[in-house]
Design an enzyme around this catalytic site. Sequence first.
Site, PDB file in Angstrom:
ATOM      1  N   HIS A  96     -27.905  -6.527 115.289  1.00 57.39           N
ATOM      2  CA  HIS A  96     -27.483  -7.944 115.213  1.00 57.39           C
ATOM      3  C   HIS A  96     -28.920  -8.878 115.448  1.00 57.39           C
ATOM      4  CE1 HIS A  96     -25.771 -11.693 116.752  1.00 57.39           C
ATOM      5  NE2 HIS A  96     -24.719 -11.247 116.321  1.00 57.39           N
ATOM      6  N   GLU A 168     -24.913 -11.723 108.187  1.00 60.22           N
ATOM      7  CA  GLU A 168     -24.825 -12.962 109.303  1.00 60.22           C
ATOM      8  C   GLU A 168     -26.121 -13.728 109.113  1.00 60.22           C
ATOM      9  OE1 GLU A 168     -22.088 -11.822 112.534  1.00 60.22           O
ATOM     10  OE2 GLU A 168     -24.142 -11.070 113.168  1.00 60.22           O
ATOM     11  N   GLY A 235     -17.903 -13.905 116.575  1.00 67.17           N
ATOM     12  CA  GLY A 235     -18.280 -14.326 117.918  1.00 67.17           C
ATOM     13  C   GLY A 235     -17.446 -15.352 118.659  1.00 67.17           C
TER      14      GLY A 235
END
Length: 256
Positions: A96, A168, A235
């Site tokens: 991430h 992302e 998220g």
Amino acid sequence: MKPIFLANWKMNILPAEVKEFAKNFLSQITPDANYADIGFAAPYTTLAALVDGFRGVKGILTGAQNCHWADNGAFTGEVSAKMLKDVGVNFVIIGHSERRQFFGETDETVAKRSVKALKEGLIAVVCVGETKAEYEAGRTKEIVSRQLKGSLADVTAEMTHALIIAYEPVWAIGTGLTATPEIAQSVHASIRSELTALYNANVAGAIPIIYGGSAKTDNIASLVAQPDINGGLVGGASLKPDTFAQLVQAGRQVYK
Ligand code: PGA
């Protein structure tokens, strides 16, 4: 491919909060027992409660947010893929951008973690994405391509049945700025061609590529309507059962 919606709770949600969350969420959403299209990634200390909270519910995946490549040893602060299997989760997020930015994660460490997770029988959600400066400099595809090649260096075609890629853009995470469906689609398409070059078209076509970065109820449908966007990594909008249930509902509509 049906879209997949994964909650990334990040450093939020205590064990004591999971039961109520699960009850509330399941009162609004019917899981698909034949195709797990929903998942929750919790902090390590919440994993046992997460597994417990969704025990016996088919179609919901449970996951962690990182794992180490060794089984055990002198790695203070780390948790191994084997330990995640032991606690009973199905998937793990790897690489991430918050780990890449703040905790020194590199393509090399992401590659090691990914292979180990897959070998242990976990679904690996491998994240890529460019920073704001890279985006503004027009380097998105170059960066994402480098991250993909590096992060998947040791992942063989056979292992990809349990691989998910999350695109992302760092500038969209937690900022309220979402990549437009067109921008996201164009990066997802380039990820698909990169995967085709790494493996082959059949393999690449079967790997879900999900989008993350301020995904919300009101933008998820237009995102997953794009041909190469196969779901979302969520998220902020996943922290409340209502908002996440609404997002899943909105996203599922597209394929009806
Ligand atoms: P966000 O986070 O939905 O809050 O932007 C997404 C993520 O970082 O996975």
